[in-house]
Design a protein around this motif. Structure first.
Motif, PDB file in Angstrom:
ATOM      1  N   GLY A 284       0.811  -1.211   0.000  1.00  0.00           N
ATOM      2  CA  GLY A 284       0.000   0.000   0.000  1.00  0.00           C
ATOM      3  C   GLY A 284       0.842   1.258   0.000  1.00  0.00           C
ATOM      4  N   VAL A 285       1.892   1.272   0.821  1.00  0.00           N
ATOM      5  CA  VAL A 285       2.791   2.426   0.861  1.00  0.00           C
ATOM      6  C   VAL A 285       3.429   2.652  -0.506  1.00  0.00           C
ATOM      7  CG1 VAL A 285       4.964   3.301   1.827  1.00  0.00           C
ATOM      8  CG2 VAL A 285       3.270   2.236   3.335  1.00  0.00           C
ATOM      9  N   LYS A 286       3.835   1.573  -1.153  1.00  0.00           N
ATOM     10  CA  LYS A 286       4.439   1.681  -2.484  1.00  0.00           C
ATOM     11  C   LYS A 286       3.433   2.221  -3.492  1.00  0.00           C
ATOM     12  CE  LYS A 286       6.758  -0.986  -6.096  1.00  0.00           C
ATOM     13  NZ  LYS A 286       7.207  -2.341  -6.540  1.00  0.00           N
ATOM     14  N   ALA A 287       2.191   1.726  -3.412  1.00  0.00           N
ATOM     15  CA  ALA A 287       1.155   2.175  -4.346  1.00  0.00           C
ATOM     16  C   ALA A 287       0.870   3.666  -4.186  1.00  0.00           C
ATOM     17  CB  ALA A 287      -0.125   1.363  -4.134  1.00  0.00           C
ATOM     18  N   ILE A 288       0.801   4.131  -2.943  1.00  0.00           N
ATOM     19  CA  ILE A 288       0.546   5.550  -2.696  1.00  0.00           C
ATOM     20  C   ILE A 288       1.710   6.393  -3.194  1.00  0.00           C
ATOM     21  CG2 ILE A 288       0.347   7.279  -0.851  1.00  0.00           C
ATOM     22  CD1 ILE A 288      -1.365   5.236   0.683  1.00  0.00           C
ATOM     23  N   ALA A 289       2.913   5.921  -2.974  1.00  0.00           N
ATOM     24  CA  ALA A 289       4.096   6.645  -3.453  1.00  0.00           C
ATOM     25  C   ALA A 289       4.093   6.770  -4.974  1.00  0.00           C
ATOM     26  CB  ALA A 289       5.367   5.938  -2.990  1.00  0.00           C
ATOM     27  N   GLU A 290       3.449   5.814  -5.629  1.00  0.00           N
ATOM     28  CA  GLU A 290       3.377   5.821  -7.094  1.00  0.00           C
ATOM     29  C   GLU A 290       2.145   6.546  -7.610  1.00  0.00           C
ATOM     30  OE1 GLU A 290       3.640   1.680  -7.983  1.00  0.00           O
ATOM     31  OE2 GLU A 290       5.829   1.599  -7.759  1.00  0.00           O
ATOM     32  N   GLY A 291       1.348   7.128  -6.695  1.00  0.00           N
ATOM     33  CA  GLY A 291       0.222   7.948  -7.130  1.00  0.00           C
ATOM     34  C   GLY A 291      -1.157   7.429  -6.804  1.00  0.00           C
ATOM     35  N   ALA A 292      -1.270   6.272  -6.157  1.00  0.00           N
ATOM     36  CA  ALA A 292      -2.588   5.724  -5.820  1.00  0.00           C
ATOM     37  C   ALA A 292      -3.275   6.599  -4.774  1.00  0.00           C
ATOM     38  CB  ALA A 292      -2.442   4.296  -5.292  1.00  0.00           C
ATOM     39  N   ASP A 293      -4.604   6.541  -4.736  1.00  0.00           N
ATOM     40  CA  ASP A 293      -5.362   7.309  -3.749  1.00  0.00           C
ATOM     41  C   ASP A 293      -5.063   6.788  -2.348  1.00  0.00           C
ATOM     42  OD1 ASP A 293      -7.825   9.302  -3.550  1.00  0.00           O
ATOM     43  OD2 ASP A 293      -8.161   7.696  -2.103  1.00  0.00           O
ATOM     44  N   LEU A 294      -5.056   7.705  -1.387  1.00  0.00           N
ATOM     45  CA  LEU A 294      -4.750   7.330  -0.011  1.00  0.00           C
ATOM     46  C   LEU A 294      -5.696   6.270   0.538  1.00  0.00           C
ATOM     47  CD1 LEU A 294      -3.988  10.847   1.536  1.00  0.00           C
ATOM     48  CD2 LEU A 294      -2.329   9.080   0.921  1.00  0.00           C
TER      49      LEU A 294
END
Length: 352
Positions: A284-294
């Motif tokens: 999840g942290v990686k996804a958010i760092a790549e632009g995913a919604d919080l």
């Protein structure tokens, strides 16, 4: 034009929470009067010979705050002769040092909010926010400069610990460091050091004894750590959403707090449930760092909040608060000691 600080109302209820008996509440009213004087002194000392400097320098003070450190300075001064001009001056210097550190923290953390308002670097810029913090550090040092060599040395050592704590947090643990011990030391340096200085200065300039000064210094450091550990729990709490802040801000940003460190230890020890949750968190942290919604990490925030490691964090905070109270054993029974005990209790019972 200086707008009225929301701290004027925020601090009103605090002294009354620390005192329960009728006699103690009379002292609480006197304490509130001292805090009002200190607030006025703080505002006065946030003025600089430049309109360009005044607005950013006053910004966070005007946004509010509980003023826990000045309250502690005034309270511990009553272990001696009580508040006086030097005690008030020390309280202002300590609060100004705290405010200065917030400007720098927000820049380094790329924070967007502080005390319910946009962070200073969002309003101005990183450079202006850093310089505003520097101005406050300089003014705090000027206030302490006329208070004697012991005060100057204490202020300098406290500033050194604030910087070391921030540096160690930024760089992270080294290979030889035990991660949880490293984390606790960061909390002690970044938060405990200044709270302990606030308590010690009250005794120093209130005419109290060295024994009492040492006791409240240890107390202050320990409640500082307890305060931050409870913040780790509050960050995950669904109740945080009610204040308009999203729960799990630190977790979503990949910030290592005690619940996450404890989870990593369990995973490393072979706990399959911890391993599964940790894998989801890292993804999840990686996804958010790549632009995913919080919101992609909402289930993981909930899962970590209800996990045993968060209850373990609460218990750890309680132990630090209990140890803080134990450090007060040398103090005589009084409304001051009861107020300090109540402060420790209120810190670990916070919900936001």
């Amino acid at each position: 034009m200086i707008r009225q600080s929301t701290a004027d109302t925020t601090t009103q209820a605090l002294p009354m929470r620390l005192f329960r008996s009728a006699d103690d509440r009379r002292q609480a009213k006197a304490l509130q009067g001292e805090l009002d004087l200190i607030e006025a002194m703080l505002v006065e000392n946030l003025g600089f010979a430049s309109a360009v400097a005044d607005a950013p320098a006053r910004y966070l003070a005007e946004a509010g705050g509980k003023r826990i450190r000045p309250m502690l300075t005034v309270l511990t001064s009553q272990l001696g002769d009580g508040p006086n001009e030097l005690v008030r001056r020390a309280a202002v210097a300590v609060e100004m040092t705290h405010l200065a550190s917030l400007y720098h923290d927000d820049v380094m953390d790329d924070a967007t909010l502080r005390r319910g308002v946009p962070a200073s670097q969002v309003v101005w810029s990183n450079s202006v926010a850093i310089l505003a913090g520097d101005l406050l550090f300089a003014r705090a040092s000027s206030l302490v400069a006329g208070m004697g060599e012991d005060a100057i040395l204490l202020q300098a050592r406290t500033f050194e610990r604030l910087c070391l704590g921030q540096l160690h947090e930024t760089v992270g643990p080294q290979p030889e460091d035990e991660h949880i011990a490293h984390y606790i030391q960061v909390l002690a340096d970044k938060t405990g050091a200044l709270i302990s200085t606030a308590a010690r200065m009250g005794v120093m300039f209130g005419g109290g004894s060295a024994e009492h000064a040492d006791a409240v210094t240890e107390y202050g450091e320990r409640i500082g750590v307890a305060f931050q550990l409870i913040d780790d729990v509050i960050d995950l709490s669904p109740k945080k959403d009610r204040t308009g802040k999203r729960a799990g801000t630190d977790l979503r940003a990949g910030v290592a707090t005690l619940p996450l460190l404890l989870l990593r230890n369990r995973a490393a020890a072979g706990d399959t449930e911890a391993q599964a949750l940790l894998t989801r968190i890292d993804a999840g942290v990686k996804a958010i760092a790549e632009g995913a919604d919080l919101s992609v990490m909402d289930p993981e925030v909930d899962a970590l909040y209800t996990h045993e490691v968060t209850r373990e964090t609460e218990a750890t905070a309680k132990r630090w608060a209990d140890d803080a109270v134990a450090a007060l054993d040398v103090l005589p029974k009084s409304s001051v000691k009861r107020g300090l005990e109540r402060m420790a209790e209120s810190i670990v019972s916070r919900e936001g």
